[in-house]
Design a protein around this motif. Structure first.
Motif, PDB file in Angstrom:
ATOM      1  N   ARG A 141       0.579  -1.263   0.001  1.00 14.25           N
ATOM      2  CA  ARG A 141      -0.035   0.296   0.394  1.00 14.25           C
ATOM      3  C   ARG A 141       0.734   1.353   0.366  1.00 14.25           C
ATOM      4  O   ARG A 141       1.891   1.144   0.485  1.00 14.25           O
ATOM      5  CB  ARG A 141      -0.859  -0.063   1.260  1.00 14.25           C
ATOM      6  N   GLU A 201       0.836   4.562   7.725  1.00 11.64           N
ATOM      7  CA  GLU A 201      -0.242   3.942   7.633  1.00 11.64           C
ATOM      8  C   GLU A 201      -0.278   3.006   9.138  1.00 11.64           C
ATOM      9  O   GLU A 201      -1.792   3.808   9.480  1.00 11.64           O
ATOM     10  CB  GLU A 201      -0.050   2.295   6.748  1.00 11.64           C
ATOM     11  N   TRP A 240     -10.143   2.857   8.651  1.00 12.83           N
ATOM     12  CA  TRP A 240      -9.452   3.097   6.846  1.00 12.83           C
ATOM     13  C   TRP A 240     -11.300   2.455   6.069  1.00 12.83           C
ATOM     14  O   TRP A 240     -12.395   1.615   6.965  1.00 12.83           O
ATOM     15  CB  TRP A 240      -8.857   1.161   6.650  1.00 12.83           C
TER      16      TRP A 240
END
Length: 126
Positions: free
Chosen positions: A45, A110, A116
């Motif tokens: 990611r 992150e 999320w």
């Protein structure tokens, strides 16, 4: 608790634009930093962009600079990611995330994010 719902993804051609939306519920977007990340198949990611609680500070990853713009509409409790000049390397699932940490500013890691969304798929054909 913050719930995030992304929308606006789709299949587009190279050079096209898309506006992704991240609708928040549970808390006002003026109370947290919001970030956009993306994940392509087989890749980690990647940070795309972030905007702080006030909307006055934004930060972009290298892949987004000059092509993407993050913004927010407090009345709609929604954060947007306007994309342009899309290419095949932008193909990914795009996620929005919320960071409740105080004074974090525009976080790009992150682990700084607490909530999320489920993501929205962006596919760019060349």
């Amino acid at each position: 608790q913050v719930h995030l719902l992304e929308s606006g993804g789709g299949l587009v051609q190279a050079g096209d634009s898309l506006r992704l939306s991240c609708a928040a519920s549970g808390r006002p977007i003026t109370s947290f930093t919001t970030g956009w990340f993306r994940q392509a198949p087989g890749k980690e990611r990647q940070f795309v962009a972030a905007i702080d609680w006030s909307g006055r500070s934004t930060y972009y990853g290298d892949s987004a600079k000059g092509r993407f713009t993050i913004s927010k509409d407090n009345a709609k409790n929604t954060v947007y990611l306007q994309t342009s000049s899309l290419n095949s390397e932008d193909t990914a699932v795009y996620y929005c995330a919320a960071s409740l940490a105080k004074d974090i500013g525009v976080a790009f890691m992150e682990e700084d994010y607490d909530y999320w969304g489920q993501g929205t798929q962006v596919s760019v054909s060349s």
